[in-house]
Design an enzyme around this catalytic site. Sequence first.
Site, short mmCIF file in Angstrom:
data_model
loop_
_atom_site.label_atom_id
_atom_site.label_comp_id
_atom_site.label_asym_id
_atom_site.label_seq_id
_atom_site.Cartn_x
_atom_site.Cartn_y
_atom_site.Cartn_z
N ARG A 10 43.47 29.97 33.86
CA ARG A 10 44.54 29.24 33.17
C ARG A 10 45.51 28.68 34.22
NH1 ARG A 10 49.69 30.94 29.37
NH2 ARG A 10 50.14 28.78 28.74
N HIS A 11 45.96 27.46 34.00
CA HIS A 11 46.91 26.84 34.92
C HIS A 11 48.16 27.69 35.08
CE1 HIS A 11 49.69 25.78 31.68
NE2 HIS A 11 48.63 25.45 30.97
N GLY A 12 48.92 27.42 36.13
CA GLY A 12 50.17 28.13 36.38
C GLY A 12 51.25 27.76 35.37
N THR A 14 54.26 26.27 33.51
CA THR A 14 54.93 24.97 33.51
C THR A 14 56.31 25.13 32.87
OG1 THR A 14 54.22 24.27 31.31
CG2 THR A 14 52.69 23.85 33.14
N TYR A 15 57.09 24.04 32.95
CA TYR A 15 58.41 24.08 32.32
C TYR A 15 58.30 24.19 30.80
CZ TYR A 15 60.78 23.44 36.72
OH TYR A 15 61.27 23.64 37.99
N PHE A 16 57.27 23.59 30.20
CA PHE A 16 57.07 23.76 28.76
C PHE A 16 56.74 25.21 28.43
CE2 PHE A 16 56.08 19.38 26.68
CZ PHE A 16 57.32 18.93 27.06
N ASN A 17 55.93 25.87 29.28
CA ASN A 17 55.67 27.30 29.07
C ASN A 17 56.96 28.10 29.13
OD1 ASN A 17 52.66 27.19 31.13
ND2 ASN A 17 52.86 26.86 28.92
N ARG A 60 48.82 19.65 35.29
CA ARG A 60 49.10 21.06 35.55
C ARG A 60 47.84 21.81 35.95
NH1 ARG A 60 49.45 20.05 29.96
NH2 ARG A 60 48.46 21.51 28.51
N GLU A 88 43.51 21.04 27.10
CA GLU A 88 44.07 21.91 26.07
C GLU A 88 43.83 21.31 24.69
OE1 GLU A 88 44.63 24.60 24.84
OE2 GLU A 88 46.46 25.36 25.81
#
Length: 223
Positions: A10-12, A14-17, A60, A88
Amino acid sequence: MAGIDVYMVRHGQTYFNLLRRFQGFSDAPLTDAGIQDGHKAGQRLAKIHFDGAYSSDLTRAIHTARYALSENQAQSPVEPTTLPNFREENFGSFEGRDSQVTLTDLNARVPKTYNAYADMVADLGMPVVMDIFHDADPYHLAESYQEFVNRIEAGFKDLKSRHQDGDKVLLVSHGTTIRAIADYFGHPEMAAHPVHNGAVMHLRLKDDGADILAFNDITTVFD
């Protein structure tokens, strides 16, 4: 056949996360912690020679793959090839929205109230929840479960055409995609759990499906 070993990361973060917003086909840059997620995943996979390195075509995932590959010590590719089929889930008009606000909308469409998206997935299952997003989107952009499955199946067919028995492959993708793939290969109990940024799912891809050898793994040093 022994199969093709696919290490899905899974990607690192992000600001949305960080802000707890649905991301989907939309994109947000990695945070500083997200950059480290990529490096840490790469360090745990550093001893593996990858015969191919891939990511979804969202920024991302591409950036996470680059950070991971920069840690590799086994003469693997240095740049990922992008595979759009491993994006996604498309959340349609819910993209970028606060997760709790979205959950309030979705709760109006189900018999009971859920306090978290993860609880809804654990109870109803990933296929049902994907279809709830699809049916609730007034712009008709959100993917149905079948639409999602069609592109994932095409993605794995593509990977099989590029590789042979015994190959090892890095594939950086996304949390809901990884969970839905686990469900698709017969493990809804895995899909019920959110995936950590930088976590690894190790698949052994075969002609008749796949074995899942590791899921949501953030500790193992692979070799």
